[in-house]
Design a protein around this motif. Structure first.
Motif, short mmCIF file in Angstrom:
data_model
loop_
_atom_site.label_atom_id
_atom_site.label_comp_id
_atom_site.label_asym_id
_atom_site.label_seq_id
_atom_site.Cartn_x
_atom_site.Cartn_y
_atom_site.Cartn_z
N ARG B 31 0.82 -1.20 0.00
CA ARG B 31 0.00 0.00 0.00
C ARG B 31 0.86 1.26 0.00
O ARG B 31 0.54 2.23 -0.66
N ALA B 33 3.99 3.67 -0.83
CA ALA B 33 4.86 3.81 -1.99
C ALA B 33 6.31 3.49 -1.65
O ALA B 33 7.05 2.97 -2.49
N VAL B 82 6.46 13.82 -2.84
CA VAL B 82 5.09 13.79 -3.35
C VAL B 82 4.12 13.13 -2.39
O VAL B 82 2.96 13.51 -2.33
N GLU B 83 4.60 12.21 -1.58
CA GLU B 83 3.66 11.35 -0.86
C GLU B 83 3.06 12.00 0.37
O GLU B 83 2.34 11.36 1.11
N MET B 84 3.37 13.28 0.62
CA MET B 84 2.76 13.91 1.79
C MET B 84 1.31 14.31 1.50
O MET B 84 0.68 14.98 2.31
N SER B 85 0.84 13.89 0.35
CA SER B 85 -0.44 14.37 -0.13
C SER B 85 -1.56 14.08 0.87
O SER B 85 -1.56 13.07 1.55
N LYS B 86 -2.52 15.00 0.94
CA LYS B 86 -3.64 14.78 1.83
C LYS B 86 -4.59 13.74 1.26
O LYS B 86 -5.18 12.96 1.97
N LYS B 87 -4.69 13.78 -0.08
CA LYS B 87 -5.58 12.80 -0.71
C LYS B 87 -4.88 11.46 -0.75
O LYS B 87 -3.99 11.22 -1.56
N LYS B 88 -5.26 10.57 0.14
CA LYS B 88 -4.64 9.25 0.15
C LYS B 88 -5.35 8.34 -0.85
O LYS B 88 -6.46 8.62 -1.30
N GLU B 89 -4.67 7.26 -1.14
CA GLU B 89 -5.25 6.28 -2.03
C GLU B 89 -6.45 5.64 -1.34
O GLU B 89 -6.31 5.08 -0.26
N LYS B 90 -7.62 5.75 -1.95
CA LYS B 90 -8.78 5.20 -1.28
C LYS B 90 -8.75 3.68 -1.31
O LYS B 90 -8.85 3.01 -0.30
N GLU B 91 -8.59 3.16 -2.52
CA GLU B 91 -8.40 1.71 -2.63
C GLU B 91 -7.13 1.51 -3.43
O GLU B 91 -6.86 2.25 -4.36
N VAL B 92 -6.36 0.51 -3.02
CA VAL B 92 -5.08 0.32 -3.69
C VAL B 92 -5.30 -0.15 -5.11
O VAL B 92 -4.71 0.34 -6.06
#
Lengths: 100, 183
Positions: B31, B33, B82-92
Motif C-alpha cells: 500500500r 509507496a 510527493v507522498e505527503m499528499s492529503k488525498k490518500k489512495e482510497k483503494e489500492v
C-alpha cells in the motif's frame, strides 16, 4: 547451464506482473515502476537469446534498453512532480483534466 | 552438502528469478509507496543476479549501478516530495471486473499458446538449452565487457549515438517539466 524455457517463463511472469501493476494500481509512481519492470523482463529475454545464439548483439541492445529506461524514468518522474504541483495528487483517477 | 551446493549452483538462475518475482509481487501489492520502491529495488537486484548467472557480468553490474544506484534513489526522492499528499489512495487496486476477466483469459490463452509444448508436451523435442559452444569465440565468460563494447561501439554505433541524443533530450525535458514557473 540455464534452460532457455525457464528464462522465457520467468521473463513472461515478470512482464505480466508489470502489466497487472500498470492496469490495477492508481499511484503514478507505482505505474512507472511497473513500466521499468517490463523493460527488465525484455532485457532478460535479450540476454538469454544472446547467450543462446552466441552473439553479443543482445547484450549490447540490453545496455541500450537500460539507457532508454533511465531517460524514460527521468521524464516520467518530472511529469509526476509537475502534476503534483498543479493538482496536488499523484493518484491517476484524480487526474481528469481532459474529461469533457 | 556438496551435492546441495551443486544443485543450488546449477539452479542459480531459477532461484534469482523466483526471488525477482516475489519482489515484483510485493511491489504491486503493498500500500505504501516506499514499500513499493523497496520491492522494486529487491526485484532489480535479483534481475541483476539473473544476468550474472547467464554470464552477462558487465550487464549485471551495470544493472546494479543504474537501478540500485540511480533509479531507485530518484524514485525515493520523488516519493519523499510527493507522498505527503492529503488525498490518500482510497483503494489500492482498481479492478474493472469485466475487462479484467477478459484480459486475464486472453493472457492465460497466450501463456498456454506459448508454453504448451513445455507444459503438456511429453513428445516435445529436446529442450532449448543455452549453447556455450557458440559463445566460445566471444569468450563471453572471461571478457564480457570487451565483447559487449565491441558490439556496442563497432556494430551498433549509430543506435548508441542516438541514445546519447535521447538522453540529452530527456535531461532537458525533465528540467523544463519540473522547474517552477517563475520566469
Amino acid at each position: 547451464m540455464v534452460n532457455l524455457n525457464v528464462v522465457l517463463l520467468i521473463s513472461f511472469l515478470l512482464f505480466s506482473i508489470g502489466i497487472a501493476g500498470v492496469l490495477i494500481r492508481r499511484n503514478a509512481l507505482v505505474i512507472l515502476m511497473c513500466v521499468e519492470l517490463m523493460l527488465n523482463a525484455a532485457n532478460l529475454n535479450f540476454i538469454a537469446f544472446a547467450r543462446h545464439s552466441g552473439s553479443v548483439s543482445g547484450q549490447a541492445f540490453a545496455l541500450l534498453v537500460m539507457g532508454f529506461a533511465a531517460a524514460e524514468v527521468a521524464v516520467g518522474l518530472a511529469l509526476v512532480v509537475a502534476l503534483y504541483r498543479k493538482r496536488d495528487t499523484v493518484q491517476v483517477d484524480d487526474i481528469n483534466l481532459l474529461k469533457g | 552438502m556438496e551435492h546441495l551446493f551443486e544443485t543450488i549452483g546449477r539452479n542459480m538462475f531459477a532461484i534469482f528469478g523466483v526471488m525477482a518475482l516475489c519482489g515484483a509481487a510485493f511491489m504491486i501489492a503493498s500500500r505504501s509507496a516506499v514499500h513499493s520502491v523497496l520491492g522494486f529495488l529487491f526485484a532489480m537486484l535479483c534481475v541483476a543476479g539473473c544476468f550474472l548467472s547467464m554470464e552477462a557480468e558487465f550487464l549485471g553490474m551495470a544493472q546494479i549501478l543504474v537501478y540500485a544506484g540511480g533509479i531507485v534513489v530518484l524514485f525515493l526522492f520523488v516519493v519523499m516530495l510527493v507522498e505527503m499528499s492529503k488525498k490518500k489512495e482510497k483503494e489500492v487496486f482498481q479492478l474493472q471486473s469485466r475487462y479484467a476477466v477478459a484480459a486475464v483469459l486472453i493472457g492465460a490463452a497466450a501463456f498456454v499458446g506459448v508454453f504448451r509444448k513445455v507444459i503438456f508436451g511429453a513428445s516435445s523435442p529436446e529442450a532449448l538449452v543455452l549453447r556455450p559452444e557458440l559463445a566460445q569465440g566471444l569468450d563471453v565468460a572471461h571478457q564480457n565487457a570487451q565483447a559487449v563494447s565491441r558490439g556496442l561501439f563497432a556494430d551498433y554505433l549509430l543506435p548508441f549515438e542516438i541514445l546519447s541524443v535521447i538522453l540529452l533530450v530527456a535531461l532537458v525535458g525533465a528540467v523544463v517539466l519540473a522547474k517552477t514557473e517563475r520566469v
